[in-house]
Design an enzyme around this catalytic site. Structure first.
Site, PDB file in Angstrom:
ATOM      1  N   HIS A  92      38.693 108.506 -71.412  1.00  0.00           N
ATOM      2  CA  HIS A  92      38.090 107.179 -71.528  1.00  0.00           C
ATOM      3  C   HIS A  92      38.755 106.310 -72.562  1.00  0.00           C
ATOM      4  CE1 HIS A  92      35.080 109.847 -69.796  1.00  0.00           C
ATOM      5  NE2 HIS A  92      34.765 108.798 -69.064  1.00  0.00           N
ATOM      6  N   LYS A 127      22.138 104.370 -67.892  1.00  0.00           N
ATOM      7  CA  LYS A 127      21.620 103.883 -66.608  1.00  0.00           C
ATOM      8  C   LYS A 127      20.168 103.431 -66.702  1.00  0.00           C
ATOM      9  CE  LYS A 127      22.648 106.087 -62.798  1.00  0.00           C
ATOM     10  NZ  LYS A 127      23.285 105.121 -61.904  1.00  0.00           N
TER      11      LYS A 127
END
Ligand code: GLN
Ligand code: ZN
Length: 774
Positions: free
Chosen positions: A710, A118
């Site tokens: 994932h 991020k």
């Protein structure tokens, strides 16, 4: 006084870039066509900024994927594993860029992508630069030069934007031991100089260097590097006007360093840190000849600027140092706002009244220009008219009955300590819950969602287009839910879920049903690469007009004798993934959402749902950039969660779930949330993330994920048992649950079925092994 912009959204008004990239990846358009799209986005953006009247327009803010990755390419920080692609395969620059961002699995190659993380406290993700001990840099990609020249051909003397060299290093990671990335500065700086030299040859005048790391906690040594670097750059290019830009926070303890950087202009984020201006306008600064860029229009939110308020600040600055030394700008790059509010024409989504309180990137440019005009001695008629309109809109917003609901405010005000406290402590609750629920040891469950297949998504699309009636749509969802329930019973899971087939997105689904939210049709913001998000907008006091999930949970429970887990999104996550109103503290809005979720929790309990999960994957990402502000945030965030969870009886079991998180430094707050069970992502770190819980002696129950959702890879029973053995070695077995890392929404049914069957078998074996030892 001049105006400038720090950066413009690069995705295009209609997400043209996303579409073009995805088509290119799918082999449906050529590299040429991709470049064409990119070019036309850049030209449109420049035009929009010129038409708005912005004096100095940025270039090189465009990127095919991410500007940090672009910087890696600029300075030739290309990790070894991609070298073959360059030398043997002779990949073009853009293909190399995509290979680094997304991995390269083609021909005989299987090369992993670079890590992504991020960008500060935004929802944008950047590619993390990788550095090795023998790292070298060379001027590799000339993108910045090309885009500067392209702008020139279009008739603009643009201001190139570069990620500054110090932040570039700080944002990266050492991939080998034995050095610190900041030590690479002496190798990196010559390449930056080469780049700037080339821009200089093209007669660049302004150059913006983004140094957002100036908003973080920096050591003295790091601050010293900043000083040295800019001393050298300004010395070598004394005729270039450098603008150094930090944003997202106050410069704080770095203020002295930032102000003393020997560059012409320093940018201030006055939205995040309005007090900063007073700290800077000291005698010493006033007597220097430095300039200030006042970042006064919020680049992180979608609200109209309050002109009167901004003008007070601007006029203060003018009084101190005069117009000639001031710039007006957005607080940061407009990358973090949607493109154009004019595209929102559906009043059913976004009522005109609310729209009139908002501004997207294009409107923010107008605000910057109007503010500059209003700050002159004789503002034009037009500017004065804009001021009057602005005053009306701000007043309307301050008093609107659409926003302000006395009942909601009073409920928040009358909260007492009891409201964020379960009736009894965990030890007592655990016993009562066990008496009621009668779960085996190592209970198995999943995180909530089951595969959102193409069919499920197509039903929703058809229903939205009214090609399916409510009834038809619901019946399809009911059948899918029943299938999921039957199947979970079959494989022997202990706590079932309904599958969340009715949900588009874990925040949007709740936002659509809560009062105080609106949605846009085209309010897209880049999240990473071609992925964009369309955050809900919280504009008013939040409450729950009626139950949101009770019917689905009740229906699912009616299908089975096993326990059905209710599934909610928590207040902090709803807040974090929305555009939030700026007319009251975020904590206040969060508390309102918490009460709405609490109502839902209580109603679920009444409907017979005795296990309720409140997801909070976004708790950690809400942490302020500076450590000294963490505790204050954690206090209100944890309180909000507790308010949402504390309306139920002792025997009702509250779960929470968090995705990939470092827990070490916030473990106490996680424990303070006091969920009866927390499920976390741990499989990718081989249970390492559990260490924080072990060290802290985390008292409540934990479900460390044993299955990495994932990837399509199916883990074996043995692997999952090994992970659970690792967990058992650090956390007492009585505290452990067995579950995947996260929801299974993105997986296919086949893999899901095999993996969960193996997982249940692993739990059974664990139980038998424990039983055999006692
Ligand atoms: N309950 C949600 C799901 O299973 C949780 C998703 C998340 O944590 N991101 O999809
Ligand atoms: Zn998750």
């Amino acid at each position: 006084m001049q105006t400038h912009n720090l950066g413009y959204p690069r995705i295009g008004n209609h997400r043209e870039l996303k579409k073009a990239c995805e088509q290119y990846w799918a082999g449906k358009i050529s590299a040429n066509e991709l470049q064409q799209t990119a070019r036309s986005i850049r030209v449109q953006n420049w035009e929009a900024q010129k038409n708005a009247g912005i004096d100095v327009i940025p270039c090189n803010d465009f990127s095919f994927y991410d500007h940090v990755l672009d910087t890696c390419l600029m300075v030739g920080a290309i990790p070894k594993r991609y070298h073959d692609l360059l030398i043997q395969k002779q990949l073009s620059e853009v293909d190399l860029l995509f290979a680094m961002a997304r991995g390269y699995q083609k021909d005989e190659y299987d090369i992993t992508a670079m890590e992504m993380t991020k960008w500060f406290d935004t929802n944008y993700h950047y590619i993390v630069p990788e550095f090795s001990i023998n790292q070298s840099f060379t001027f590799f990609s000339e993108k910045v030069i090309n885009q500067f020249n392209e702008a020139k051909r279009e008739g603009y003397t643009a201001k190139p934007v570069l990620l500054g060299p110090v932040s570039f290093l700080l944002l990266g990671k050492e991939k080998e031991k034995g050095f610190h990335r900041l030590d690479l500065i002496n190798k990196l700086l010559p390449v930056y100089k080469e780049v700037i030299k080339k821009l200089d040859d093209g007669n660049v005048f302004y150059l913006q260097l983004d140094e957002p790391c100036l908003s973080l906690n920096l050591t003295e040594k790091e601050q010293q590097v900043f000083t040295n670097v800019y001393k050298e750059l300004q010395k070598e290019f004394s005729h270039i006007h450098f603008i150094v830009a930090g944003y997202f926070e106050c410069y704080g303890k770095n203020l002295q360093t930032a102000v003393s950087l020997p560059v012409k202009t320093l940018h201030l984020d006055l939205v995040r840190c309005p007090s900063q201006l007073d700290d800077i306008l000291t005698n010493e600064f006033i007597q220097s000849n430095k300039q200030l860029s006042l970042g006064i229009v919020d680049g992180r939110n979608i609200w109209k600027n309050d002109f009167e308020q901004s003008l007070t600040i601007i006029k203060k600055a003018i009084a101190a140092i005069g117009k000639e030394r001031l710039w007006i700008a957005p607080s940061c790059s407009l990358l973090h706002t949607p493109c154009d509010l004019d595209l929102e024409t559906n009043e059913l989504c976004l009522p005109l009244t609310v729209k009139n309180w908002m501004a997207f990137a294009k409107q923010k440019l107008d605000e910057v220009v109007t503010l500059a005009k209003l700050a002159t001695d004789e503002p034009s008629e037009q500017a004065l008219k804009a001021l009057e309109e602005n005053k009306l809109a701000i007043k309307d917003r301050n008093t609107s009955s659409l926003i302000h609901k006395p009942n909601v405010k009073s409920r928040v005000q009358h909260l007492t300590a009891k409201d964020n406290q379960r009736e009894s402590v965990f030890a007592i609750r655990k016993q009562l819950q066990q008496e009621l629920l009668q779960l085996p040891s190592f209970p198995t469950t999943t995180i909530g969602s089951f595969p959102q297949t193409k069919e499920v998504r197509s039903w929703r699309a058809k229903w939205k287009k009214q090609e399916l009636t409510d009834n038809e749509y619901n019946n399809l969802l009911k059948a899918e839910t029943e299938k999921a329930v039957r199947w979970q019973e079959e494989i022997g899971l202990d706590v079932l879920v309904h599958g969340e087939f009715e949900r588009n997105d874990m925040v949007e689904y709740f936002g659509e049903q809560l009062a105080g939210f609106v949605f846009t049709e085209n309010g897209w913001v880049q999240s990473y690469g071609s992925r964009c998000v369309k955050p809900p907008v919280i504009y008013g006091d939040v409450y729950r007009p009626k139950p949101m999930t009770v019917e689905w949970s009740e229906y699912a429970q009616s299908l089975t004798k096993k326990w059905m887990k209710g599934m909610l999104t928590g207040p902090v996550t709803i807040l974090q993934w929305s555009f939030v109103r700026n007319d009251q503290p975020r904590s206040e809005t969060c508390t309102q959402i918490a009460l709405a979720i609490r109502d839902e929790v209580v109603d679920l309990e009444k409907a017979g749902i005795k296990i309720i999960q409140i997801d909070e994957p976004a708790i950690r990402e809400g942490l302020p950039l500076r450590k000294e502000n963490w505790q204050q945030y954690l206090d209100w965030a944890v309180r909000a969660f507790r308010i949402s969870a504390s309306g139920v009886q002792n025997s009702t079991q509250i779960h929470t779930h968090m995705c990939y998180s470092e827990f070490n430094d916030i473990i106490k707050s996680i424990a303070d949330m006091d969920a009866d069970v927390i499920t976390i992502e741990t499989s990718r770190s081989q249970m390492e993330l559990l260490d924080a819980f072990a060290l802290f002696k985390y008292p409540n129950d934990i479900g460390p994920g044993v299955y990495d959702i994932h990837s399509p890879r199916v883990p074996s029973k043995i692997e999952m048992m090994e992970l659970m053995e690792k967990a058992k070695a650090v956390v007492p077995g009585e505290q452990l649950w067995v579950n995947p890392d996260c929801g299974l929404k993105t997986r296919g049914w086949d893999e899901t079925k095999t993996a969960l069957t193996e997982m249940v078998a692993a739990a059974k074996e664990l139980r038998e092994a424990v039983a055999a030892t006692v």
